[in-house]
Write an enzyme that holds these catalytic residues in place. Structure first.
Site, PDB file in Angstrom:
ATOM      1  N   GLY A 173      -8.639   3.656  10.340  1.00 51.59           N
ATOM      2  CA  GLY A 173      -9.227   2.371   9.987  1.00 51.59           C
ATOM      3  C   GLY A 173      -9.054   1.969   8.539  1.00 51.59           C
ATOM      4  CB  THR A 174      -7.184   3.475   5.703  1.00 54.63           C
ATOM      5  OG1 THR A 174      -7.650   4.789   5.988  1.00 54.63           O
ATOM      6  CG2 THR A 174      -7.117   3.283   4.209  1.00 54.63           C
ATOM      7  N   GLY A 175      -6.524   0.660   6.768  1.00 48.77           N
ATOM      8  CA  GLY A 175      -5.904  -0.639   6.524  1.00 48.77           C
ATOM      9  C   GLY A 175      -6.804  -1.802   6.900  1.00 48.77           C
ATOM     10  CB  CYS A 176      -8.981  -2.404   9.846  1.00 47.90           C
ATOM     11  SG  CYS A 176      -7.789  -2.096  11.159  1.00 47.90           S
ATOM     12  CE  LYS A 221      -1.920  -1.509   3.723  1.00 45.27           C
ATOM     13  NZ  LYS A 221      -2.770  -1.797   4.908  1.00 45.27           N
ATOM     14  CB  THR A 263      -7.469   8.322   6.680  1.00 44.33           C
ATOM     15  OG1 THR A 263      -6.356   8.791   7.484  1.00 44.33           O
ATOM     16  CG2 THR A 263      -7.741   9.327   5.569  1.00 44.33           C
TER      17      THR A 263
END
Length: 279
Positions: free
Chosen positions: A224-227, A189, A222
């Site tokens: 919580g983007t990865g989860c 990412k 932003t």
């Protein structure tokens, strides 16, 4: 007529069990990341979300104020309870914290006949450590080899491989370094780079290389983007999509969620998991 019958399915309506996805992760008391973000994402994408809790955090828009890990035996019992009775079509891992928990979860998902999306969570959005240094070897040697897709961000790539990504040109080298530990696919990412939000999905072959681009939205909320992204990928895999199709659909979903992220508290707010219901 009792409440159960009044709220039950309409006569002649056939209920269908949706695909089932299991998240193995920590709790975010603020509701923006972790188990809470995973389950919201799964609901939004039409699958049934289930959970194995690995840790409880005291967490809000300003950061993580406390972390309390669950014992490995509690994590194992939750996992077996769900998988042995209900079954799963995909598993997603998030915050695991300690080497013991990483080893436990790696063993569990390696023995489960379902695709696994591994989000090797190292630090929170606010820079709080969520993975012990002593657990890194267990991630490299146990968790990553069990992954269908690994989804590290640039900080996690550096933490796991030592590769420092300075520009888009470094993404392929970073992906190769992660693939060397054994996941079938890796999604590096690149959201921390300047310019458009670009990610690289690859299985190490020329045919399996996919560059995913999206416009960068001017929104600092932003959390919580990865989860959310990892859970969206797992939801797609549970629905039978190929890895490239699932990742592409997940990227589209999380881009919309980022664009609609909202203020919460006095710090960084969450992405909007329900943005499609409100637009």
């Amino acid at each position: 007529m009792d409440q159960h019958r009044r709220l039950g399915p309409l006569r002649g309506h056939r209920t269908v069990t949706p695909p089932r996805v299991l998240t193995v992760a920590g709790s975010d008391s603020g509701g923006g990341a972790g188990i809470q973000a995973d389950l919201k994402t799964m609901l939004a994408l039409g699958v049934h979300g289930m959970s194995v809790l690995t840790a409880v955090t005291a967490q809000n828009s300003l950061g993580v104020q406390g972390v309390w890990e669950l014992p490995a035996e509690a994590v194992r019992a939750q996992y077996r309870s769900v998988v042995d009775d209900i079954g799963v079509q995909a598993v997603k891992t998030g915050m695991l914290g300690s080497a013991e928990l990483v080893e436990t979860v790696a063993e569990l998902i390696a023995g489960t006949d379902a695709p696994a999306v591994v989000d090797p969570v190292g630090v929170s959005k606010h820079g709080d450590a969520l993975l012990a240094d002593s657990a890194l070897d267990a991630v490299r040697t146990g968790l990553l080899p069990a992954a269908t897709v690994a989804t590290p961000n640039l900080d996690e790539v550096r933490q796991l491989t030592g590769v420092q990504v300075e520009s888009e040109d470094d993404l392929r080298r970073a992906a190769d370094a992660v693939l060397a530990y054994g996941p079938r696919w890796v999604l590096v990412k690149g959201g921390h780079l300047a310019g458009d939000a670009v990610d690289l999905l690859t299985d190490g072959t020329a045919a399996g290389e996919h560059w995913l681009r999206a416009p960068r939205h001017d929104n600092r909320h932003t959390h919580g983007t990865g989860c959310t992204l990892a859970s969206a990928i797992a939801s797609g895999l549970a629905r039978g999509l190929t890895v490239p199709t699932a990742v592409t659909a997940a990227k589209e979903y999380v881009t919309g969620a980022i664009a609609s992220g909202f203020a919460l508290g006095t710090g960084i707010g969450p992405v909007d998991h329900g943005w499609r219901f409100r637009t």
